[in-house]
Design a protein around this motif. Sequence first.
Motif, mmCIF file in Angstrom:
data_model
loop_
_atom_site.group_PDB
_atom_site.id
_atom_site.type_symbol
_atom_site.label_atom_id
_atom_site.label_comp_id
_atom_site.label_asym_id
_atom_site.label_seq_id
_atom_site.Cartn_x
_atom_site.Cartn_y
_atom_site.Cartn_z
ATOM 1 N N ASP A 52 47.072 16.336 -32.278
ATOM 2 C CA ASP A 52 46.664 15.689 -33.524
ATOM 3 C C ASP A 52 45.330 14.969 -33.359
ATOM 4 O O ASP A 52 44.469 15.024 -34.243
ATOM 5 C CB ASP A 52 47.734 14.708 -34.007
ATOM 6 C CG ASP A 52 48.998 15.402 -34.490
ATOM 7 O OD1 ASP A 52 48.951 16.633 -34.746
ATOM 8 O OD2 ASP A 52 50.038 14.722 -34.599
ATOM 9 N N VAL A 53 45.151 14.304 -32.223
ATOM 10 C CA VAL A 53 43.879 13.615 -31.944
ATOM 11 C C VAL A 53 42.746 14.631 -31.884
ATOM 12 O O VAL A 53 41.674 14.417 -32.469
ATOM 13 C CB VAL A 53 43.964 12.799 -30.637
ATOM 14 C CG1 VAL A 53 42.598 12.322 -30.211
ATOM 15 C CG2 VAL A 53 44.920 11.636 -30.807
ATOM 16 N N LEU A 54 42.973 15.756 -31.223
ATOM 17 C CA LEU A 54 41.941 16.795 -31.120
ATOM 18 C C LEU A 54 41.581 17.326 -32.502
ATOM 19 O O LEU A 54 40.411 17.469 -32.836
ATOM 20 C CB LEU A 54 42.406 17.927 -30.212
ATOM 21 C CG LEU A 54 41.423 19.088 -30.028
ATOM 22 C CD1 LEU A 54 40.115 18.600 -29.413
ATOM 23 C CD2 LEU A 54 42.042 20.179 -29.198
ATOM 24 N N ARG A 55 42.600 17.599 -33.324
ATOM 25 C CA ARG A 55 42.343 18.101 -34.679
ATOM 26 C C ARG A 55 41.545 17.096 -35.496
ATOM 27 O O ARG A 55 40.619 17.462 -36.216
ATOM 28 C CB ARG A 55 43.681 18.399 -35.374
ATOM 29 C CG ARG A 55 43.863 19.871 -35.626
ATOM 30 C CD ARG A 55 45.132 20.182 -36.391
ATOM 31 N NE ARG A 55 46.160 20.553 -35.413
ATOM 32 C CZ ARG A 55 47.243 19.874 -35.108
ATOM 33 N NH1 ARG A 55 47.528 18.761 -35.733
ATOM 34 N NH2 ARG A 55 48.080 20.286 -34.193
ATOM 35 N N THR A 56 41.867 15.820 -35.356
ATOM 36 C CA THR A 56 41.144 14.759 -36.081
ATOM 37 C C THR A 56 39.696 14.711 -35.634
ATOM 38 O O THR A 56 38.781 14.558 -36.475
ATOM 39 C CB THR A 56 41.817 13.399 -35.837
ATOM 40 O OG1 THR A 56 43.171 13.459 -36.265
ATOM 41 C CG2 THR A 56 41.102 12.291 -36.592
ATOM 42 N N LEU A 57 39.465 14.836 -34.333
ATOM 43 C CA LEU A 57 38.094 14.783 -33.826
ATOM 44 C C LEU A 57 37.279 16.011 -34.229
ATOM 45 O O LEU A 57 36.059 15.928 -34.399
ATOM 46 C CB LEU A 57 38.110 14.657 -32.304
ATOM 47 C CG LEU A 57 38.584 13.312 -31.758
ATOM 48 C CD1 LEU A 57 38.727 13.390 -30.247
ATOM 49 C CD2 LEU A 57 37.636 12.205 -32.160
ATOM 50 N N GLU A 58 37.940 17.154 -34.389
ATOM 51 C CA GLU A 58 37.236 18.377 -34.728
ATOM 52 C C GLU A 58 36.955 18.512 -36.217
ATOM 53 O O GLU A 58 36.146 19.341 -36.614
ATOM 54 C CB GLU A 58 38.041 19.593 -34.254
ATOM 55 C CG GLU A 58 38.033 19.737 -32.745
ATOM 56 C CD GLU A 58 38.847 20.924 -32.260
ATOM 57 O OE1 GLU A 58 38.567 21.369 -31.147
ATOM 58 O OE2 GLU A 58 39.756 21.383 -32.982
ATOM 59 N N LYS A 59 37.622 17.687 -37.036
ATOM 60 C CA LYS A 59 37.405 17.744 -38.485
ATOM 61 C C LYS A 59 35.992 17.267 -38.800
ATOM 62 O O LYS A 59 35.566 16.231 -38.332
ATOM 63 C CB LYS A 59 38.376 16.810 -39.222
ATOM 64 C CG LYS A 59 39.662 17.404 -39.594
ATOM 65 C CD LYS A 59 40.430 16.410 -40.459
ATOM 66 C CE LYS A 59 41.881 16.718 -40.477
ATOM 67 N NZ LYS A 59 42.649 15.691 -41.179
ATOM 68 N N PRO A 60 35.311 18.031 -39.639
ATOM 69 C CA PRO A 60 34.017 17.532 -40.085
ATOM 70 C C PRO A 60 34.241 16.374 -41.066
ATOM 71 O O PRO A 60 35.231 16.338 -41.784
ATOM 72 C CB PRO A 60 33.381 18.730 -40.769
ATOM 73 C CG PRO A 60 34.522 19.610 -41.146
ATOM 74 C CD PRO A 60 35.627 19.337 -40.161
ATOM 75 N N ASP A 61 33.325 15.426 -41.034
ATOM 76 C CA ASP A 61 33.451 14.306 -41.984
ATOM 77 C C ASP A 61 33.282 14.823 -43.392
ATOM 78 O O ASP A 61 32.290 15.466 -43.727
ATOM 79 C CB ASP A 61 32.391 13.248 -41.683
ATOM 80 C CG ASP A 61 32.641 12.551 -40.365
ATOM 81 O OD1 ASP A 61 33.815 12.478 -39.964
ATOM 82 O OD2 ASP A 61 31.674 12.111 -39.736
#
Length: 91
Positions: free
Chosen positions: A81-90
């Motif tokens: 979940d942390v990885l997915r959050t970090l990979e999301k573009p703003d």
Amino acid sequence: MRKMAIMLAVGLSMLSSVPAFAQTSADQKDECLLASKNCMNQVDDIKQRIYKLNREIKKGTRVYSPQELKKLQDKLKETSDVLRTLEKPDS
């Protein structure tokens, strides 16, 4: 006498390395991932942590109890979940 002292020193150094080798066995629990113990000088990025968690989960019940496996799976989900959050573009 000197030769005996050298042989004794070599023998002691060999004996002291056995526990360190035993800790890296394939069927041993990774206490660092499981309970944050024995984490000396271990710094993993998120992808390395996911890889290690998957590898430990694959060991299954021959190494871990069902409760420990659940804990590892929860940590894997959290890390993913942390990885997915970090990979999301703003957005």
